[in-house]
Design an enzyme around this catalytic site. Sequence first.
Site, PDB file in Angstrom:
ATOM      1  N   TYR A 199      -0.277   8.820  -2.466  1.00  0.00           N
ATOM      2  CA  TYR A 199      -0.363   8.232  -3.834  1.00  0.00           C
ATOM      3  C   TYR A 199      -1.633   9.114  -4.529  1.00  0.00           C
ATOM      4  O   TYR A 199      -1.693   9.064  -5.840  1.00  0.00           O
ATOM      5  CB  TYR A 199      -0.340   6.899  -4.069  1.00  0.00           C
ATOM      6  CG  TYR A 199       1.073   6.096  -4.068  1.00  0.00           C
ATOM      7  CD1 TYR A 199       1.958   6.688  -3.221  1.00  0.00           C
ATOM      8  CD2 TYR A 199       1.104   4.950  -4.260  1.00  0.00           C
ATOM      9  CE1 TYR A 199       2.957   6.057  -2.965  1.00  0.00           C
ATOM     10  CE2 TYR A 199       2.348   4.216  -4.348  1.00  0.00           C
ATOM     11  CZ  TYR A 199       3.407   4.760  -3.488  1.00  0.00           C
ATOM     12  OH  TYR A 199       4.567   4.157  -3.620  1.00  0.00           O
ATOM     13  N   GLY A 200      -2.616   9.118  -3.767  1.00  0.00           N
ATOM     14  CA  GLY A 200      -3.956   9.670  -4.299  1.00  0.00           C
ATOM     15  C   GLY A 200      -3.880  10.986  -4.802  1.00  0.00           C
ATOM     16  O   GLY A 200      -4.802  11.410  -5.727  1.00  0.00           O
TER      17      GLY A 200
ATOM     18  N   GLU B 260      -3.244   9.353   8.356  1.00  0.00           N
ATOM     19  CA  GLU B 260      -1.680   9.028   8.673  1.00  0.00           C
ATOM     20  C   GLU B 260      -1.114   9.957   9.762  1.00  0.00           C
ATOM     21  O   GLU B 260      -0.179   9.482  10.544  1.00  0.00           O
ATOM     22  CB  GLU B 260      -0.943   9.352   7.345  1.00  0.00           C
ATOM     23  CG  GLU B 260      -1.226   8.478   6.228  1.00  0.00           C
ATOM     24  CD  GLU B 260      -0.277   7.160   6.281  1.00  0.00           C
ATOM     25  OE1 GLU B 260       0.943   7.090   6.700  1.00  0.00           O
ATOM     26  OE2 GLU B 260      -0.733   5.892   5.743  1.00  0.00           O
TER      27      GLU B 260
ATOM     28  N   CYS C 168     -10.775   3.187  -0.318  1.00  0.00           N
ATOM     29  CA  CYS C 168      -9.451   3.549  -0.058  1.00  0.00           C
ATOM     30  C   CYS C 168      -9.149   2.715   1.164  1.00  0.00           C
ATOM     31  O   CYS C 168      -9.865   2.857   2.143  1.00  0.00           O
ATOM     32  CB  CYS C 168      -9.066   5.181   0.193  1.00  0.00           C
ATOM     33  SG  CYS C 168      -7.810   5.375   0.629  1.00  0.00           S
ATOM     34  N   THR C 169      -7.995   2.007   1.353  1.00  0.00           N
ATOM     35  CA  THR C 169      -7.846   1.298   2.554  1.00  0.00           C
ATOM     36  C   THR C 169      -7.670   1.815   3.676  1.00  0.00           C
ATOM     37  O   THR C 169      -7.623   1.279   4.819  1.00  0.00           O
ATOM     38  CB  THR C 169      -6.503   0.302   2.003  1.00  0.00           C
ATOM     39  OG1 THR C 169      -5.518   0.885   1.628  1.00  0.00           O
ATOM     40  CG2 THR C 169      -7.174  -0.945   1.249  1.00  0.00           C
ATOM     41  N   HIS C 170      -7.376   3.197   3.529  1.00  0.00           N
ATOM     42  CA  HIS C 170      -7.205   4.037   4.951  1.00  0.00           C
ATOM     43  C   HIS C 170      -8.624   4.163   5.721  1.00  0.00           C
ATOM     44  O   HIS C 170      -8.819   4.321   6.841  1.00  0.00           O
ATOM     45  CB  HIS C 170      -6.763   5.416   4.563  1.00  0.00           C
ATOM     46  CG  HIS C 170      -5.117   5.441   4.253  1.00  0.00           C
ATOM     47  ND1 HIS C 170      -4.775   4.715   3.398  1.00  0.00           N
ATOM     48  CD2 HIS C 170      -4.228   5.794   5.256  1.00  0.00           C
ATOM     49  CE1 HIS C 170      -3.239   4.928   3.631  1.00  0.00           C
ATOM     50  NE2 HIS C 170      -2.971   5.711   4.580  1.00  0.00           N
TER      51      HIS C 170
ATOM     52  N   CYS D 243      -4.238  -1.596  -2.026  1.00  0.00           N
ATOM     53  CA  CYS D 243      -4.216   0.088  -2.267  1.00  0.00           C
ATOM     54  C   CYS D 243      -5.090   0.173  -3.225  1.00  0.00           C
ATOM     55  O   CYS D 243      -4.736  -0.243  -4.635  1.00  0.00           O
ATOM     56  CB  CYS D 243      -2.877   0.584  -2.306  1.00  0.00           C
ATOM     57  SG  CYS D 243      -2.937   2.345  -2.773  1.00  0.00           S
ATOM     58  N   ASN D 244      -6.234   0.794  -3.290  1.00  0.00           N
ATOM     59  CA  ASN D 244      -7.117   1.122  -4.368  1.00  0.00           C
ATOM     60  C   ASN D 244      -6.234   1.991  -5.511  1.00  0.00           C
ATOM     61  O   ASN D 244      -6.561   1.762  -6.664  1.00  0.00           O
ATOM     62  CB  ASN D 244      -8.382   1.653  -4.029  1.00  0.00           C
ATOM     63  CG  ASN D 244      -9.159   0.767  -2.927  1.00  0.00           C
ATOM     64  OD1 ASN D 244     -10.273   0.273  -3.621  1.00  0.00           O
ATOM     65  ND2 ASN D 244      -9.042   0.928  -1.973  1.00  0.00           N
ATOM     66  N   THR D 245      -5.670   3.091  -4.994  1.00  0.00           N
ATOM     67  CA  THR D 245      -5.105   3.875  -5.961  1.00  0.00           C
ATOM     68  C   THR D 245      -3.814   3.231  -6.670  1.00  0.00           C
ATOM     69  O   THR D 245      -4.108   3.442  -7.950  1.00  0.00           O
ATOM     70  CB  THR D 245      -4.421   5.055  -5.082  1.00  0.00           C
ATOM     71  OG1 THR D 245      -5.302   5.503  -4.282  1.00  0.00           O
ATOM     72  CG2 THR D 245      -3.890   6.218  -5.953  1.00  0.00           C
TER      73      THR D 245
ATOM     74  N   ASP E 117       0.983  -1.147  -0.167  1.00  0.00           N
ATOM     75  CA  ASP E 117       0.065  -0.185   0.096  1.00  0.00           C
ATOM     76  C   ASP E 117       1.104   1.249  -0.178  1.00  0.00           C
ATOM     77  O   ASP E 117       2.313   1.137   0.230  1.00  0.00           O
ATOM     78  CB  ASP E 117      -0.820   0.030   1.186  1.00  0.00           C
ATOM     79  CG  ASP E 117      -1.660   1.149   1.266  1.00  0.00           C
ATOM     80  OD1 ASP E 117      -2.608   1.335   0.358  1.00  0.00           O
ATOM     81  OD2 ASP E 117      -1.717   1.867   2.472  1.00  0.00           O
ATOM     82  N   SER E 118       0.266   2.299  -0.152  1.00  0.00           N
ATOM     83  CA  SER E 118       1.077   3.591  -0.211  1.00  0.00           C
ATOM     84  C   SER E 118       1.453   3.907   1.357  1.00  0.00           C
ATOM     85  O   SER E 118       2.141   4.998   1.648  1.00  0.00           O
ATOM     86  CB  SER E 118       0.145   4.633  -0.883  1.00  0.00           C
ATOM     87  OG  SER E 118      -1.039   4.839  -0.167  1.00  0.00           O
TER      88      SER E 118
HETATM   89  N1  DGL Z   1      -4.574   3.500   0.920  1.00  0.00           N
HETATM   90  C1  DGL Z   1      -4.736   4.100  -0.701  1.00  0.00           C
HETATM   91  C2  DGL Z   1      -5.799   3.443  -1.258  1.00  0.00           C
HETATM   92  O1  DGL Z   1      -6.459   2.510  -0.836  1.00  0.00           O
HETATM   93  C3  DGL Z   1      -4.632   5.453  -0.754  1.00  0.00           C
HETATM   94  C4  DGL Z   1      -3.894   6.417   0.182  1.00  0.00           C
HETATM   95  C5  DGL Z   1      -2.994   7.488  -0.670  1.00  0.00           C
HETATM   96  O2  DGL Z   1      -3.515   8.451  -1.083  1.00  0.00           O
HETATM   97  O3  DGL Z   1      -1.915   7.295  -0.757  1.00  0.00           O
HETATM   98  O4  DGL Z   1      -6.355   3.974  -2.220  1.00  0.00           O
END
Ligand code: DGL
Length: 249
Positions: free
Chosen positions: A39-40, A146, A178-180, A70-72, A8-9
């Site tokens: 990353y988003g 974060e 988003c996994t967060h 990580c979805n992104t 993940d990011s």
């Molecule tokens: N956790 C990441 C996701 O599932 C995105 C977080 C980021 O912006 O880096 O998309």
Amino acid sequence: MTRIGVFDSGIGGVNVLKKLMDRHKATYFYLGDNKRIPYGSKSKDQIIEYSNQIVNFLEKYKIDFYVVACNTIAANALNDLKKNFDKKFIPVTEMGVKACLENEGDVFVLATKATVATHYYKKEIESRSNKKVTEVAALKFVDFIEEGIDSGDELDFAIKEYIKEANDKKIENIVLGCTHYPMIKDQIEKNLTYKANIIDPADYLSQKISFLENDKTDLEIFMTDTKPITKNMVSKILGMDVTINKVIL
Ligand code: DGL
């Protein structure tokens, strides 16, 4: 011995890891690139470049297959990763789509800007059903999380803004794309003015995945930034004290 790479990011993918570890015994290698998060808000090319670096690093550990937690990354870099590495990649996004298709009603997706830009969820769900999909980029969530902020007025204010359309239209399903976001699921639920079905793709993934399991679970965690808050949050999510290895990609 099954060796699974999960990445993940940042720390968001640890939510996916936790659900996998709760159900399946394996040797897990987790990498979170929290130094370069989010990353988003990065370009597709940048996300592809960073994702390739992550997998390149994990390849040293003789990984059998990867969970793209990580979805992104999944929405932007999956095709490229599949092209560059001769490995199986299980993307969290595909699980999110499948979970939506199994539920009645329309879909509201909360995700990062870079995920929404691909319209992955909209394209996949609308082409495979008669559901209507609304996507919203929840720009501030990842920074809050974060930094360890998972409640409070400021967060509530942002949540209300992002879920306004869901509240207005009472959209049946809300995807945490988003996994967060599972870390603020209770706060999102609290700010809904109706009862929605909240979908965390990681639940579906951990229920559906199957592989030859080990006798016990082992875990190695790598992060690109090892500030104390990261260790605390990862330990909190996993419910155990963890050692985090610092890595330079
Ligand atoms: N956790 C990441 C996701 O599932 C995105 C977080 C980021 O912006 O880096 O998309």
